[in-house]
Design a protein around this motif. Sequence first.
Motif, PDB file in Angstrom:
ATOM      1  N   MET A   1       0.837  -1.203   0.000  1.00 13.07           N
ATOM      2  CA  MET A   1       0.000   0.000   0.000  1.00 13.07           C
ATOM      3  C   MET A   1       0.868   1.247   0.000  1.00 13.07           C
ATOM      4  SD  MET A   1      -2.988  -0.906   2.754  1.00 13.07           S
ATOM      5  CE  MET A   1      -3.645   0.754   2.542  1.00 13.07           C
ATOM      6  N   PRO A   2       0.398   2.342  -0.628  1.00 15.63           N
ATOM      7  CA  PRO A   2       1.147   3.605  -0.566  1.00 15.63           C
ATOM      8  C   PRO A   2       1.366   4.026   0.885  1.00 15.63           C
ATOM      9  CG  PRO A   2      -0.593   3.720  -2.209  1.00 15.63           C
ATOM     10  CD  PRO A   2      -0.803   2.437  -1.448  1.00 15.63           C
ATOM     11  N   GLN A   3       2.487   4.708   1.111  1.00 18.27           N
ATOM     12  CA  GLN A   3       2.841   5.125   2.461  1.00 18.27           C
ATOM     13  C   GLN A   3       2.856   6.652   2.562  1.00 18.27           C
ATOM     14  OE1 GLN A   3       6.194   2.747   4.255  1.00 18.27           O
ATOM     15  NE2 GLN A   3       6.519   2.175   2.121  1.00 18.27           N
ATOM     16  N   GLU A   4       2.451   7.162   3.702  1.00 21.03           N
ATOM     17  CA  GLU A   4       2.544   8.593   3.971  1.00 21.03           C
ATOM     18  C   GLU A   4       3.738   8.836   4.890  1.00 21.03           C
ATOM     19  OE1 GLU A   4      -1.110  10.229   5.426  1.00 21.03           O
ATOM     20  OE2 GLU A   4      -2.151   9.913   3.507  1.00 21.03           O
ATOM     21  N   VAL A   5       4.640   9.723   4.444  1.00 23.36           N
ATOM     22  CA  VAL A   5       5.855  10.039   5.201  1.00 23.36           C
ATOM     23  C   VAL A   5       6.065  11.549   5.177  1.00 23.36           C
ATOM     24  CG1 VAL A   5       6.906   7.823   4.585  1.00 23.36           C
ATOM     25  CG2 VAL A   5       7.386   9.840   3.187  1.00 23.36           C
ATOM     26  N   ARG A   6       7.033  12.004   5.959  1.00 22.43           N
ATOM     27  CA  ARG A   6       7.369  13.432   5.970  1.00 22.43           C
ATOM     28  C   ARG A   6       8.430  13.725   4.908  1.00 22.43           C
ATOM     29  NH1 ARG A   6       9.904  15.308  10.688  1.00 22.43           N
ATOM     30  NH2 ARG A   6       8.792  17.293  10.743  1.00 22.43           N
ATOM     31  N   GLY A   7       8.297  14.893   4.259  1.00 20.91           N
ATOM     32  CA  GLY A   7       9.277  15.297   3.275  1.00 20.91           C
ATOM     33  C   GLY A   7       9.367  16.813   3.180  1.00 20.91           C
ATOM     34  N   VAL A   8      10.506  17.311   2.680  1.00 20.98           N
ATOM     35  CA  VAL A   8      10.745  18.751   2.556  1.00 20.98           C
ATOM     36  C   VAL A   8      10.352  19.187   1.148  1.00 20.98           C
ATOM     37  CG1 VAL A   8      12.482  20.569   2.577  1.00 20.98           C
ATOM     38  CG2 VAL A   8      12.565  18.735   4.283  1.00 20.98           C
ATOM     39  N   VAL A   9       9.402  20.122   1.084  1.00 23.28           N
ATOM     40  CA  VAL A   9       8.810  20.534  -0.186  1.00 23.28           C
ATOM     41  C   VAL A   9       9.068  22.015  -0.428  1.00 23.28           C
ATOM     42  CG1 VAL A   9       6.627  20.795  -1.447  1.00 23.28           C
ATOM     43  CG2 VAL A   9       7.035  18.756  -0.035  1.00 23.28           C
ATOM     44  N   ALA A  10       9.452  22.353  -1.655  1.00 24.98           N
ATOM     45  CA  ALA A  10       9.535  23.747  -2.109  1.00 24.98           C
ATOM     46  C   ALA A  10       8.335  23.992  -3.005  1.00 24.98           C
ATOM     47  CB  ALA A  10      10.834  23.994  -2.857  1.00 24.98           C
ATOM     48  N   ARG A  11       7.404  24.832  -2.549  1.00 25.68           N
ATOM     49  CA  ARG A  11       6.144  25.028  -3.279  1.00 25.68           C
ATOM     50  C   ARG A  11       6.242  26.122  -4.335  1.00 25.68           C
ATOM     51  NH1 ARG A  11       1.141  23.148  -1.832  1.00 25.68           N
ATOM     52  NH2 ARG A  11       1.034  21.713  -0.050  1.00 25.68           N
ATOM     53  N   ALA A  12       7.104  27.120  -4.100  1.00 23.30           N
ATOM     54  CA  ALA A  12       7.162  28.243  -5.033  1.00 23.30           C
ATOM     55  C   ALA A  12       8.547  28.880  -4.990  1.00 23.30           C
ATOM     56  CB  ALA A  12       6.090  29.285  -4.692  1.00 23.30           C
ATOM     57  N   LYS A  13       8.880  29.591  -6.050  1.00 23.18           N
ATOM     58  CA  LYS A  13      10.192  30.185  -6.210  1.00 23.18           C
ATOM     59  C   LYS A  13      10.537  31.123  -5.056  1.00 23.18           C
ATOM     60  CE  LYS A  13      12.867  32.868  -9.600  1.00 23.18           C
ATOM     61  NZ  LYS A  13      12.819  33.473 -10.959  1.00 23.18           N
ATOM     62  N   ASN A  14      11.707  30.857  -4.462  1.00 25.37           N
ATOM     63  CA  ASN A  14      12.280  31.702  -3.405  1.00 25.37           C
ATOM     64  C   ASN A  14      11.470  31.721  -2.119  1.00 25.37           C
ATOM     65  OD1 ASN A  14      14.622  32.545  -4.771  1.00 25.37           O
ATOM     66  ND2 ASN A  14      13.484  34.150  -5.844  1.00 25.37           N
ATOM     67  N   GLU A  15      10.495  30.846  -1.987  1.00 24.00           N
ATOM     68  CA  GLU A  15       9.751  30.764  -0.730  1.00 24.00           C
ATOM     69  C   GLU A  15      10.396  29.736   0.186  1.00 24.00           C
ATOM     70  OE1 GLU A  15       5.600  30.121  -1.126  1.00 24.00           O
ATOM     71  OE2 GLU A  15       5.257  31.985  -2.259  1.00 24.00           O
ATOM     72  N   PRO A  16      10.326  29.944   1.499  1.00 28.15           N
ATOM     73  CA  PRO A  16      10.901  28.959   2.418  1.00 28.15           C
ATOM     74  C   PRO A  16      10.294  27.582   2.211  1.00 28.15           C
ATOM     75  CG  PRO A  16      10.334  30.981   3.584  1.00 28.15           C
ATOM     76  CD  PRO A  16       9.741  31.101   2.218  1.00 28.15           C
ATOM     77  N   VAL A  17      11.103  26.560   2.416  1.00 26.33           N
ATOM     78  CA  VAL A  17      10.602  25.189   2.275  1.00 26.33           C
ATOM     79  C   VAL A  17       9.721  24.843   3.467  1.00 26.33           C
ATOM     80  CG1 VAL A  17      12.613  24.491   0.935  1.00 26.33           C
ATOM     81  CG2 VAL A  17      12.616  24.160   3.435  1.00 26.33           C
ATOM     82  N   SER A  18       8.937  23.801   3.293  1.00 25.59           N
ATOM     83  CA  SER A  18       8.070  23.333   4.374  1.00 25.59           C
ATOM     84  C   SER A  18       8.167  21.822   4.474  1.00 25.59           C
ATOM     85  CB  SER A  18       6.617  23.755   4.120  1.00 25.59           C
ATOM     86  OG  SER A  18       6.179  23.322   2.846  1.00 25.59           O
TER      87      SER A  18
END
Length: 361
Positions: A1-18
């Motif tokens: 089954m697919p798994q849900e985990v934590r990851g670092v995402v950049a959503r938009a240019k020059n914005e802090p990652v989350s």
Amino acid sequence: MPQEVRGVVARAKNEPVSVETIVVPDPGPGEIVVAVQTCGVCHTDLHYREGGINDEFPFLLGHEAAGTVETVGEGVTDVEPGDFVVLNWRAVCGRCRACAKGQPQYCFDTHNAAQPMTLTDGTALTPALGIGAFADKTLVHSGQATKVDPSASPAAVGLLGCGVMAGIGAAINTGGVSRGDSVAVIGCGGVGNAAIAGAVLAGATTVIAVDIDPRKLDWARRFGATHVVDSRQGDPVAAIQELTGGNGADVVIDAVGRPETWKQAFYARDLAGTVVLVGVPTPDMKVELPLIDVFSRGGALKSSWYGDCLPSRDFPLLVDLYRQGRLDLDGFVTETVTLDDVEAAFAKMHHGDVLRSVVAL
């Protein structure tokens, strides 16, 4: 089954990652899921966040990683669950014109996982360099995972996944440094110091480190530089020539990637010497110099892409050298951090405070 985990995402240019919840699917044919143990914080990840690679946001960042194979998809035979692996972004196809010529280190059709990892709302993520390893687990093509000795430190050997391999390979594979050579390296961050370590491994007897930061020159001494040049204090070209009997170095490696440092490398080499560009320039940068100077000096002008490495060949060899105490990969690890610290690690890297911050999961 697919798994849900934590990851670092950049959503938009020059914005802090989350740090967000991401969905990792079960591996399909040729794919594997890797439980990530460590991942280095590389300039390339910052380039992605700043929109310097492309605009395919949102990105799942991270690519200098080591971990353990958790599950494998149909047809995977080169690794199996439980294998300790270093991830890479050169999974060679074996069929393109470079591979057909016996030069897989230049493969033009490298593999990535076919399925996307996503946010919980189904938004597809673009994994950095096809890896996306600032996450508890990641999905990659099996060719992106190279099995190495499990006794090695994940924080150290994971750095072979990008910057350290790029530097070592720039000296050994691209520059062809050999016994007795003189080598100069301009720019002594992570890649530059790896190039210094590579030159030492190859048997260079004069290894000159050039930088404007005294801390980086101190790091260079640790990795084997025989001489250091603070280019704030004078012309580095003249200094390199003086340290090489007036001739210039056999190999000069530009680990900065700016027009001014490339021209310094060009003029600091011996008449038949080699220039290697491994620092990454921006698309707007240009170099101008008299064509007669190119003609009259001979030698070679080369670019090094991922240190011209072949992961299946180079990673196990370098890990063995590390375990023998001949390659100080631990010296590149300045600090270990968590996924929540990646944005702060970018700031430290940008200001030159670290060789590598490494995320430990």
